[in-house]
Design an enzyme around this catalytic site. Structure first.
Site, PDB file in Angstrom:
ATOM      1  N   LYS A  33       0.815  -1.326  -0.155  1.00 16.83           N
ATOM      2  CA  LYS A  33       0.146   0.050   0.096  1.00 16.83           C
ATOM      3  C   LYS A  33       0.871   1.161  -0.044  1.00 16.83           C
ATOM      4  O   LYS A  33       2.160   1.211   0.120  1.00 16.83           O
ATOM      5  CB  LYS A  33      -0.825  -0.047   1.223  1.00 16.83           C
ATOM      6  CG  LYS A  33      -0.244  -0.046   2.486  1.00 16.83           C
ATOM      7  CD  LYS A  33      -1.346  -0.507   3.854  1.00 16.83           C
ATOM      8  CE  LYS A  33      -0.329  -0.271   5.133  1.00 16.83           C
ATOM      9  NZ  LYS A  33      -1.065  -0.910   6.127  1.00 16.83           N
ATOM     10  N   TYR A 242      17.296  29.906   8.692  1.00 14.79           N
ATOM     11  CA  TYR A 242      16.316  30.876   9.155  1.00 14.79           C
ATOM     12  C   TYR A 242      16.266  30.812  10.874  1.00 14.79           C
ATOM     13  O   TYR A 242      16.499  29.802  11.581  1.00 14.79           O
ATOM     14  CB  TYR A 242      14.951  30.116   8.852  1.00 14.79           C
ATOM     15  CG  TYR A 242      14.446  30.006   7.414  1.00 14.79           C
ATOM     16  CD1 TYR A 242      14.288  31.238   6.860  1.00 14.79           C
ATOM     17  CD2 TYR A 242      14.231  28.996   6.438  1.00 14.79           C
ATOM     18  CE1 TYR A 242      13.837  31.375   5.582  1.00 14.79           C
ATOM     19  CE2 TYR A 242      14.029  29.162   5.348  1.00 14.79           C
ATOM     20  CZ  TYR A 242      13.641  30.323   4.729  1.00 14.79           C
ATOM     21  OH  TYR A 242      13.156  30.568   3.529  1.00 14.79           O
TER      22      TYR A 242
END
Ligand SMILES: *Cc1c(COP(=O)(O)O)cnc(C)c1O
Length: 345
Positions: A33, A242
């Site tokens: 899956k 950042y």
């Protein structure tokens, strides 16, 4: 190459399947899956077919349809989500075997495709999918006369061997299915490791095939090599990235590498992980950006051309732990931008 390379070792995948298969007397299927846990369901399934795997499981019919195109008419493709509204044509045309989860789905399936194979999923306590005990009691006789391919259930806590939920679910599964003449399945990767009492006729490993916990002995299947975009000198006291979260304590060399959270390297892993330049550990520093990560390469003699984030030095589970998640999520988040290289002898 400007984009990172994800190497998928199909031989390691096969040896993991074989190792799990060898732990049981049962038939061993493969769960593919979510596009084979992010590694490519088509390639994964075709590789496993070469060693005799002929039963696959997917989550939804659409995945089953795509898989059918890749594997041809022979293998059995089972759908955990069962027979959902609107899926009838796909289930029929693509020869999918739905694991029916409710009385509703049973009625839908018997009315729409009376002669089409199906399995049944029972809920033994997880309360996610499957028929409840009372529902099963009401329909079992009718259902069993139609010869389901499989009666299955799923364990909620199989990754914790000592958890009392395991024997509890096992007892419930036995109570609901003892004496029936239909093949039974309870174990995924974790269930296989719980021992023979959990194996029944068919096992359904997923994550263990792909090298993830709780199958500790799994061979690593994934390698991720990320190219360096540039290397710069950062003087002691300067900051990187950042929000200035990293400040150099010494004169440093910082490499900026070409992958980020948009590639599944989730921001939360932050500076709890490292990358490797050959054998040398280079800590991730500063914030993970969308497309870039900065790493401290001060201790590497020559500027590296690329670094390794997944591989022999660092597993999917190590990265997962750093990010406060599980290997499954790291695998299924692996980015679409990677160049994917499938390795097999
Ligand atoms: C995903 C899944 C599996 C495979 O589980 P792993 O832990 O990856 O081995 C098996 N059965 C069901 C019902 C699943 O949803």
């Amino acid at each position: 190459m400007a984009t990172a390379t994800l190497t998928i070792d199909l031989d390691a995948l096969i040896s993991n399947w074989r190792a799990l298969d060898a732990l049981t007397e049962a038939q061993t299927a493969a769960v593919v899956k979510a596009d084979g846990y992010g590694l490519g369901a088509d390639r994964v399934a075709r590789a496993l077919m070469r060693v005799g795997v002929n039963r696959f499981f997917v989550a939804v019919a659409e995945e089953g349809a795509a898989l059918r195109q890749a594997v041809g008419p022979k293998p059995e493709i089972n759908v955990f989500g069962g027979h959902m509204a609107g899926d009838t044509d796909m289930i029929s045309d693509m020869m999918l075997t739905p694991m029916l989860n409710s009385v509703n789905q049973i009625v839908r399936h018997f009315e729409a495709l009376p002669n089409h194979p199906f399995g049944v999923q029972l809920d033994t306590g997880m309360n996610r999918l499957g028929l409840e005990e009372a529902e099963w009691a009401a329909v079992a006789q009718t259902v069993l006369t139609r010869s389901p391919t499989l009666v299955m259930s799923h364990l909620a806590c199989a990754d914790e061997p000592e958890h009392p939920m395991n024997p509890q679910q096992l007892a419930t599964f036995k109570r609901l299915t003892d004496g029936i003449s239909v093949p039974r399945s309870l174990a995924a990767t974790g269930g296989i490791l719980l021992g023979s009492g959990y194996h029944f006729d068919l096992t359904r490993p997923g994550v263990g095939l792909y090298g993830g916990m709780p199958f500790v002995e799994a061979a690593p299947v994934t390698g991720l090599s990320i190219p360096v975009v540039q290397v710069r000198e950062v003087a002691a006291g300067e900051s990187v990235g950042y929000s200035n979260t990293w400040i150099a304590e010494r004169d440093s060399r910082v490499a900026t590498i070409s992958a980020g959270y948009a590639d599944g390297l989730i921001r939360a892993m932050g500076s709890n992980v490292s990358v490797f330049a050959d054998e040398i550990r280079c800590p991730v520093i500063g914030r993970v950006s969308m497309d870039l990560i900065t790493v401290d390469v001060t201790d590497v003699e020559q500027d590296p051309k690329s670094v390794e984030l997944l591989g022999l030095h660092q597993s999917v589970d190590t990265v997962a732990e750093a990010a406060g998640t599980i290997g499954y999520e790291i695998l299924t988040s692996l980015g679409a931008r990677y160049y994917r290289r499938y390795k097999s002898a």
